[in-house]
Design a protein around this motif. Structure first.
Motif, PDB file in Angstrom:
ATOM      1  N   THR A   1      -6.690  10.450  -6.757  1.00  0.00           N
ATOM      2  CA  THR A   1      -6.581   9.252  -6.314  1.00  0.00           C
ATOM      3  C   THR A   1      -5.630   9.435  -5.049  1.00  0.00           C
ATOM      4  O   THR A   1      -4.682  10.545  -5.063  1.00  0.00           O
ATOM      5  CB  THR A   1      -5.869   8.235  -7.163  1.00  0.00           C
ATOM      6  N   THR A   2      -5.363   8.792  -3.921  1.00  0.00           N
ATOM      7  CA  THR A   2      -4.608   8.959  -2.955  1.00  0.00           C
ATOM      8  C   THR A   2      -3.735   7.730  -2.488  1.00  0.00           C
ATOM      9  O   THR A   2      -3.110   8.098  -1.582  1.00  0.00           O
ATOM     10  CB  THR A   2      -5.460   9.671  -1.720  1.00  0.00           C
ATOM     11  N   THR A   3      -4.161   6.703  -2.988  1.00  0.00           N
ATOM     12  CA  THR A   3      -3.585   5.474  -2.556  1.00  0.00           C
ATOM     13  C   THR A   3      -3.195   4.620  -3.899  1.00  0.00           C
ATOM     14  O   THR A   3      -3.985   4.278  -4.939  1.00  0.00           O
ATOM     15  CB  THR A   3      -4.354   4.682  -1.355  1.00  0.00           C
TER      16      THR A   3
ATOM     17  N   ASP B   1       1.131   5.368  -0.150  1.00  0.00           N
ATOM     18  CA  ASP B   1       0.460   6.777   0.010  1.00  0.00           C
ATOM     19  C   ASP B   1       0.797   7.666  -1.083  1.00  0.00           C
ATOM     20  O   ASP B   1       1.931   7.742  -1.229  1.00  0.00           O
ATOM     21  CB  ASP B   1       0.951   7.389   1.300  1.00  0.00           C
TER      22      ASP B   1
ATOM     23  N   THR C   1      -2.205   0.428  -4.627  1.00  0.00           N
ATOM     24  CA  THR C   1      -2.012  -0.789  -4.046  1.00  0.00           C
ATOM     25  C   THR C   1      -1.502  -2.011  -5.267  1.00  0.00           C
ATOM     26  O   THR C   1      -1.995  -1.700  -6.296  1.00  0.00           O
ATOM     27  CB  THR C   1      -3.287  -1.322  -3.377  1.00  0.00           C
TER      28      THR C   1
ATOM     29  N   LYS D   1      -5.308   0.478  -8.327  1.00  0.00           N
ATOM     30  CA  LYS D   1      -4.822  -0.986  -8.194  1.00  0.00           C
ATOM     31  C   LYS D   1      -4.122  -1.602  -9.239  1.00  0.00           C
ATOM     32  O   LYS D   1      -4.567  -1.596 -10.253  1.00  0.00           O
ATOM     33  CB  LYS D   1      -6.175  -1.719  -8.063  1.00  0.00           C
TER      34      LYS D   1
ATOM     35  N   VAL E   1       1.275  -1.102   0.091  1.00  0.00           N
ATOM     36  CA  VAL E   1       0.090  -0.120   0.001  1.00  0.00           C
ATOM     37  C   VAL E   1       0.988   1.258   0.172  1.00  0.00           C
ATOM     38  O   VAL E   1       1.588   1.251   0.809  1.00  0.00           O
ATOM     39  CB  VAL E   1      -0.911  -0.086   1.302  1.00  0.00           C
TER      40      VAL E   1
ATOM     41  N   ARG F   1     -11.217  10.038  -2.459  1.00  0.00           N
ATOM     42  CA  ARG F   1      -9.881   9.498  -2.090  1.00  0.00           C
ATOM     43  C   ARG F   1      -9.896   8.052  -2.665  1.00  0.00           C
ATOM     44  O   ARG F   1      -9.970   6.865  -2.482  1.00  0.00           O
ATOM     45  CB  ARG F   1      -9.867   9.072  -0.595  1.00  0.00           C
ATOM     46  N   TYR F   2      -9.573   8.095  -4.272  1.00  0.00           N
ATOM     47  CA  TYR F   2      -9.828   6.854  -4.937  1.00  0.00           C
ATOM     48  C   TYR F   2      -8.431   6.090  -4.798  1.00  0.00           C
ATOM     49  O   TYR F   2      -7.406   6.571  -4.661  1.00  0.00           O
ATOM     50  CB  TYR F   2      -9.890   7.371  -6.452  1.00  0.00           C
ATOM     51  N   GLU F   3      -8.520   4.895  -5.275  1.00  0.00           N
ATOM     52  CA  GLU F   3      -7.370   3.880  -5.146  1.00  0.00           C
ATOM     53  C   GLU F   3      -7.131   3.588  -6.505  1.00  0.00           C
ATOM     54  O   GLU F   3      -7.790   3.103  -7.260  1.00  0.00           O
ATOM     55  CB  GLU F   3      -7.802   2.695  -4.277  1.00  0.00           C
TER      56      GLU F   3
END
Length: 380
Positions: free
Chosen positions: A261-263, A135, A265, A236, A133, A232-234
């Motif tokens: 987006t903030t993450t 940031d 993964t 992937k 993960v 706060r989109y992810e």
């Protein structure tokens, strides 16, 4: 126990999915049927009912040094709950490994639904991956900006097949444990089924290009999420395909800077990932889990040990205990030349005292170079 024909596939998939508590939908069975190598499927039959299954895909696997060996990719292993602990799995594993050896494949590999099952059949955990993960709020500040040059562009399915598939085939030679991907594999993958998305977007693919040549690709999905009304989109990540670390940094920077987006993964970062050391703030990179990935089962010790290279020259006599397939064990002398290439011969009969004693599962664990023998020795 027997093989099956094409006309019996509709009886095969309900057992595979049912054993895992899943429903064999039309999409799933269609995908699996396209991927299946029917001549490599086995079933256990009780009163004309299929109660156990096993199969294999034909792959090539990269080994240390960049060589490639044919391997059997074990799949569709299942036994119905009504027929467990009666020896069906053991019988299928023994027959399957005999079939693999007869095909001239020196190694079988698998990813395990349950990690405790396959050690007794001689499989050892040989490659791990990290679930990570990252940031990315405000981007991904790097100690040194990417020096890749070139440009990025999004591509559609047709171009994925045309340029990303051959790129993967070339890049896989740079990392031990990578497997080949067939044309059928790409066909199925590009169907991008809704059930694969877990609430995220369709799969997007961006490529990096220099002088008209694609030398990197990244595939990803974007999953919407919010906190107190703030997006706060992810992102992937699925695949990052390149042999150039600067191109990889460029692709990851692109993914980190996608709007809203903030993450970021991924389940597939390597355990020796250099990215944390390139970040201005290494705490942005968190290993959520180290996952067992590829299990290796060596069937032909001579072929397997000579296919790869080694870091230092020398001679080593190994005693390999293989309780499940005794004929595959025995005593071997490995001779490594100055250039890292090796020869290996069986020396049963006491010719040379063993300097390393190990079982088949430990040999599989050591094969790809992820762990040192001394570490396994300390683990007993």
């Amino acid at each position: 126990m027997r093989g099956i024909g094409e006309d019996e596939l509709d009886r095969f998939w309900p057992v595979v999915f049912g054993a895992f508590g899943q429903e064999p939908t039309a999409e799933r069975t269609s995908d699996e049927a396209d991927l299946a190598e029917v001549e490599r499927l086995l079933v256990v039959v009780d009163r004309n009912r299929f109660v156990g299954t096993a199969g294999a895909y034909s792959f090539h696997m990269t080994v240390p040094g960049g060589g490639s060996v044919p391997v059997a990719g074990v799949t569709s292993v299942s036994v119905l709950p009504t027929h467990r602990r009666r020896g069906a799995l053991t019988a299928m594993m023994r027959q399957q490994l005999a079939d693999v050896a007869a095909r001239g494949e020196p190694i079988a590999v698998l990813t395990a639904s349950e990690a405790s099952i396959y050690g007794r059949f001689g499989y050892g955990l040989s490659a791990r991956i990290n679930k990570v993960v990252i940031d990315t709020a405000g981007g991904l500040p790097l100690v040194a900006p990417p020096a890749a040059g070139g440009s990025l562009r999004l591509v559609g399915p047709d171009e994925v097949r045309a340029v990303v598939a051959p790129l993967h085939d070339a890049v896989r030679a740079t990392r031990a444990g990578e497997l080949s991907r067939s044309a059928v594999w790409w066909d199925v993958h590009l169907r991008d089924r809704e059930e694969w998305r877990d609430g995220a977007s369709n799969e997007l693919v961006v490529v990096h290009e220099r002088d008209g040549v694609v030398d990197g690709a990244l595939s990803y999905r974007v999953k919407p999420a919010s906190e107190n009304g703030v997006a706060r989109y992810e992102v992937k990540l699925r695949d990052v395909i390149t042999a150039d670390p600067e191109v990889e940094a460029e692709l990851l920077t692109y993914a980190a800077e996608i709007d809203l987006t903030t993450t970021m993964t991924t389940f597939a970062r390597p355990v020796d990932d250099p990215l944390p050391y390139r970040l201005v703030d290494s705490r942005r990179y968190r290993v959520d889990r180290i996952l067992d990935h590829l299990y290796v089962r060596v069937l032909d010790v001579r072929t397997a040990l000579t296919a790869r290279t080694y870091e230092a020259p020398g001679s080593l006599v190994l005693d390999i205990d293989d309780p499940f397939l005794p004929a595959a064990g025995g005593r071997y002398r490995l001779e490594v030349a100055d250039d890292g290439s090796a020869t290996c011969e069986r020396i049963d009969g006491g010719d040379g005292e063993a300097e390393l004693r190990l079982d088949a599962a430990a040999l599989g664990t050591l094969y790809l170079g992820d762990v040192a023998p001394s570490r396994l020795a300390r683990a007993g």
